[in-house]
Design an enzyme around this catalytic site. Sequence first.
Site, PDB file in Angstrom:
ATOM      1  N   ASN A 170       0.869  -1.172   0.000  1.00 20.34           N
ATOM      2  CA  ASN A 170       0.000   0.000   0.000  1.00 20.34           C
ATOM      3  C   ASN A 170       0.912   1.229   0.000  1.00 20.34           C
ATOM      4  O   ASN A 170       1.492   1.580   1.023  1.00 20.34           O
ATOM      5  CB  ASN A 170      -0.882  -0.038   1.261  1.00 20.34           C
ATOM      6  CG  ASN A 170      -1.916   1.065   1.276  1.00 20.34           C
ATOM      7  OD1 ASN A 170      -1.909   1.954   0.423  1.00 20.34           O
ATOM      8  ND2 ASN A 170      -2.798   1.016   2.257  1.00 20.34           N
ATOM      9  N   ARG A 172      -2.359  -1.938  -3.679  1.00 20.38           N
ATOM     10  CA  ARG A 172      -3.644  -1.278  -3.472  1.00 20.38           C
ATOM     11  C   ARG A 172      -3.693  -0.005  -4.323  1.00 20.38           C
ATOM     12  O   ARG A 172      -2.766   0.797  -4.302  1.00 20.38           O
ATOM     13  CB  ARG A 172      -3.775  -0.899  -2.001  1.00 20.38           C
ATOM     14  CG  ARG A 172      -5.041  -0.145  -1.756  1.00 20.38           C
ATOM     15  CD  ARG A 172      -5.017   0.563  -0.433  1.00 20.38           C
ATOM     16  NE  ARG A 172      -6.271   1.263  -0.267  1.00 20.38           N
ATOM     17  CZ  ARG A 172      -6.451   2.234   0.604  1.00 20.38           C
ATOM     18  NH1 ARG A 172      -5.479   2.610   1.385  1.00 20.38           N
ATOM     19  NH2 ARG A 172      -7.619   2.828   0.698  1.00 20.38           N
ATOM     20  N   HIS A 201     -12.877   1.935  -0.123  1.00 24.46           N
ATOM     21  CA  HIS A 201     -12.819   0.831   0.853  1.00 24.46           C
ATOM     22  C   HIS A 201     -13.430  -0.459   0.304  1.00 24.46           C
ATOM     23  O   HIS A 201     -13.834  -1.326   1.072  1.00 24.46           O
ATOM     24  CB  HIS A 201     -13.608   1.172   2.143  1.00 24.46           C
ATOM     25  CG  HIS A 201     -13.036   2.290   2.949  1.00 24.46           C
ATOM     26  ND1 HIS A 201     -13.831   3.215   3.580  1.00 24.46           N
ATOM     27  CD2 HIS A 201     -11.757   2.625   3.246  1.00 24.46           C
ATOM     28  CE1 HIS A 201     -13.072   4.085   4.236  1.00 24.46           C
ATOM     29  NE2 HIS A 201     -11.815   3.747   4.033  1.00 24.46           N
ATOM     30  N   GLY A 224     -13.503   3.810  10.231  1.00 25.47           N
ATOM     31  CA  GLY A 224     -12.171   4.170  10.714  1.00 25.47           C
ATOM     32  C   GLY A 224     -12.096   5.681  10.726  1.00 25.47           C
ATOM     33  O   GLY A 224     -13.120   6.366  10.815  1.00 25.47           O
ATOM     34  N   ARG A 235     -12.926  14.589   7.670  1.00 23.89           N
ATOM     35  CA  ARG A 235     -13.645  14.939   6.431  1.00 23.89           C
ATOM     36  C   ARG A 235     -15.111  15.244   6.719  1.00 23.89           C
ATOM     37  O   ARG A 235     -15.711  14.617   7.602  1.00 23.89           O
ATOM     38  CB  ARG A 235     -13.572  13.794   5.426  1.00 23.89           C
ATOM     39  CG  ARG A 235     -12.161  13.427   5.055  1.00 23.89           C
ATOM     40  CD  ARG A 235     -12.123  12.291   4.045  1.00 23.89           C
ATOM     41  NE  ARG A 235     -10.828  11.644   4.079  1.00 23.89           N
ATOM     42  CZ  ARG A 235     -10.630  10.345   3.864  1.00 23.89           C
ATOM     43  NH1 ARG A 235     -11.641   9.553   3.561  1.00 23.89           N
ATOM     44  NH2 ARG A 235      -9.417   9.839   3.926  1.00 23.89           N
ATOM     45  N   ALA A 273     -11.402   9.199  17.842  1.00 24.24           N
ATOM     46  CA  ALA A 273     -12.584   8.866  18.642  1.00 24.24           C
ATOM     47  C   ALA A 273     -12.249   8.707  20.125  1.00 24.24           C
ATOM     48  O   ALA A 273     -13.026   9.113  20.987  1.00 24.24           O
ATOM     49  CB  ALA A 273     -13.206   7.582  18.105  1.00 24.24           C
ATOM     50  N   GLU A 290      -7.834  -5.914   4.604  1.00 22.26           N
ATOM     51  CA  GLU A 290      -7.733  -5.601   3.174  1.00 22.26           C
ATOM     52  C   GLU A 290      -6.516  -6.278   2.548  1.00 22.26           C
ATOM     53  O   GLU A 290      -6.563  -6.711   1.405  1.00 22.26           O
ATOM     54  CB  GLU A 290      -7.638  -4.075   2.997  1.00 22.26           C
ATOM     55  CG  GLU A 290      -8.942  -3.384   3.329  1.00 22.26           C
ATOM     56  CD  GLU A 290      -8.786  -1.906   3.660  1.00 22.26           C
ATOM     57  OE1 GLU A 290      -8.332  -1.601   4.778  1.00 22.26           O
ATOM     58  OE2 GLU A 290      -9.124  -1.074   2.817  1.00 22.26           O
TER      59      GLU A 290
HETATM   60  P1  ADP Z   1      -7.804   4.811   8.681  1.00 20.03           P
HETATM   61  O1  ADP Z   1      -7.376   3.494   8.047  1.00 20.03           O
HETATM   62  O2  ADP Z   1      -8.865   5.526   7.916  1.00 20.03           O
HETATM   63  O3  ADP Z   1      -6.671   5.690   9.093  1.00 20.03           O
HETATM   64  P2  ADP Z   1      -8.456   3.170  10.987  1.00 20.03           P
HETATM   65  O4  ADP Z   1      -9.390   2.111  10.529  1.00 20.03           O
HETATM   66  O5  ADP Z   1      -7.050   2.798  11.262  1.00 20.03           O
HETATM   67  O6  ADP Z   1      -8.540   4.436  10.042  1.00 20.03           O
HETATM   68  O7  ADP Z   1      -9.088   3.827  12.294  1.00 20.03           O
HETATM   69  C1  ADP Z   1      -8.404   4.787  13.025  1.00 20.03           C
HETATM   70  C2  ADP Z   1      -9.339   5.395  14.039  1.00 20.03           C
HETATM   71  O8  ADP Z   1      -9.892   4.365  14.875  1.00 20.03           O
HETATM   72  C3  ADP Z   1      -8.627   6.324  15.006  1.00 20.03           C
HETATM   73  O9  ADP Z   1      -8.593   7.615  14.511  1.00 20.03           O
HETATM   74  C4  ADP Z   1      -9.501   6.238  16.222  1.00 20.03           C
HETATM   75  O10 ADP Z   1     -10.484   7.259  16.119  1.00 20.03           O
HETATM   76  C5  ADP Z   1     -10.225   4.921  16.120  1.00 20.03           C
HETATM   77  N1  ADP Z   1      -9.866   3.995  17.201  1.00 20.03           N
HETATM   78  C6  ADP Z   1      -8.840   3.111  17.254  1.00 20.03           C
HETATM   79  N2  ADP Z   1      -8.844   2.451  18.426  1.00 20.03           N
HETATM   80  C7  ADP Z   1      -9.895   2.908  19.129  1.00 20.03           C
HETATM   81  C8  ADP Z   1     -10.453   2.631  20.422  1.00 20.03           C
HETATM   82  N3  ADP Z   1      -9.923   1.713  21.215  1.00 20.03           N
HETATM   83  N4  ADP Z   1     -11.545   3.334  20.796  1.00 20.03           N
HETATM   84  C9  ADP Z   1     -12.079   4.273  19.997  1.00 20.03           C
HETATM   85  N5  ADP Z   1     -11.623   4.560  18.779  1.00 20.03           N
HETATM   86  C10 ADP Z   1     -10.547   3.907  18.346  1.00 20.03           C
END
Ligand code: ADP
Length: 397
Positions: free
Chosen positions: A8, A89, A178, A207, A238, A281, A383
């Site tokens: 990726n 990817r 996705h 995510g 976003r 989050a 993925e």
């Molecule tokens: P991306 O691939 O779009 O960067 P991810 O699928 O890796 O996103 O998700 C990342 C997000 O998941 C973080 O920004 C966070 O908000 C959330 N996250 C990860 N672990 C936790 C957790 N234990 N509790 C709440 N949110 C979480």
Amino acid sequence: MEKVMAVNAGSSSLKFKLYEMPSEKVICSGIVERIGFDDAIFKIKYSGNEHKEITPIKDHSEAVKLLLDGLIKFGIIKHYDEIKATGHRIVQGGSYFSSSAIINDDTLNKIRDLIPLSPLHNQAELIGIQAFKKVLPNTPGICAFDTAFHQTMTEEDYTYAIPYEYTLKYRIRRYGAHGTSHKYLSEEARKFLAKDSDDRMIICHLGSGASLSAIHNGKCVATSMGLTPLGGIMMGTRTGDLDPSVFNYVVSQTGKTSEEIYQEFNKKSGLLGVSGISSDARDLIKAESEGNKRAALANKLWARRVADFIGQYYVRLGGCDILVFSAGIGENSPVYRELVLENIKEALHIEYDKELNNSTIGVERLISTSTSSIKVAVIPTDEEVMIARDAYNMLLK
Ligand code: ADP
């Protein structure tokens, strides 16, 4: 047993995962970050070990060489040619690709042709492919497109209500993203259904970037991201879908350029923009628990938008057998799942086990009760394994 690498590539990074196929055993995984800098970072995890190195890396070809030399140094491979295939990817496959494609001149020309639709991604991903080609000239590869799984949508699901000549001339439509994750999750989710056909699923890939899709009999009929990954639900940074006038109005009121506002809608909006605190989050759960009102609003807003799409897709599918939560938030955050479920449970007759929800973090499990009209599952997405599977099936099997 053959070794296959899923790749990726970003503009300054390169993530990789090496698989033993067809067993799908992960041999190692890692990332090269800050490519182009004197303090680039190479991280690799293998057999319970972790290694991190900071070193100058000029470009993606050097990054590929560094990572392959790393594989030799750590005894993971003896020669480069042990890597029998690569899978890359690609974010934007346009209307050209409804499945993965073997890398050849035609595939590369089409990816290049799609750069205007996804300037940030396709360009970097092409550089990644070329870097592997330079270092492993005889190793075949495939491309797996984020948009491919969504190509089964019908015209009325993907067309925007803009002058039709723009749709045709500039290829403007909903492509989604996705897709590799949605495909994986819809295949995994089938395990939880007793029936073999006529299954209806709503998949929530939540995510930092997030999208939902409606799947009927394994085929995508609707998805929330649009022309680009900016559309759909509100995300970490976003906006998601907006009244299009907001864009024009903000440009005119702030005096900023349309490009600046576009960047703000991509990078400074969503959970971050509404809360003013963070796009993560976890930070917002903490802030809300400490009484921060904007964090509470951001969380409520986010859950309401996810619920809106679930309701829309329930109608679009004419029902739903299973609702799936996945990706960073969906897999790991019982609080955010609960926020969504509380918004939809009455209308959709969903019953879930709060204890089970709270204890389900990063594992595959049903959290609905046996009397719930819709099953609710948490499924960690993968993925990379889909990319490795396609590379193996299309090139080596
Ligand atoms: P991306 O691939 O779009 O960067 P991810 O699928 O890796 O996103 O998700 C990342 C997000 O998941 C973080 O920004 C966070 O908000 C959330 N996250 C990860 N672990 C936790 C957790 N234990 N509790 C709440 N949110 C979480």
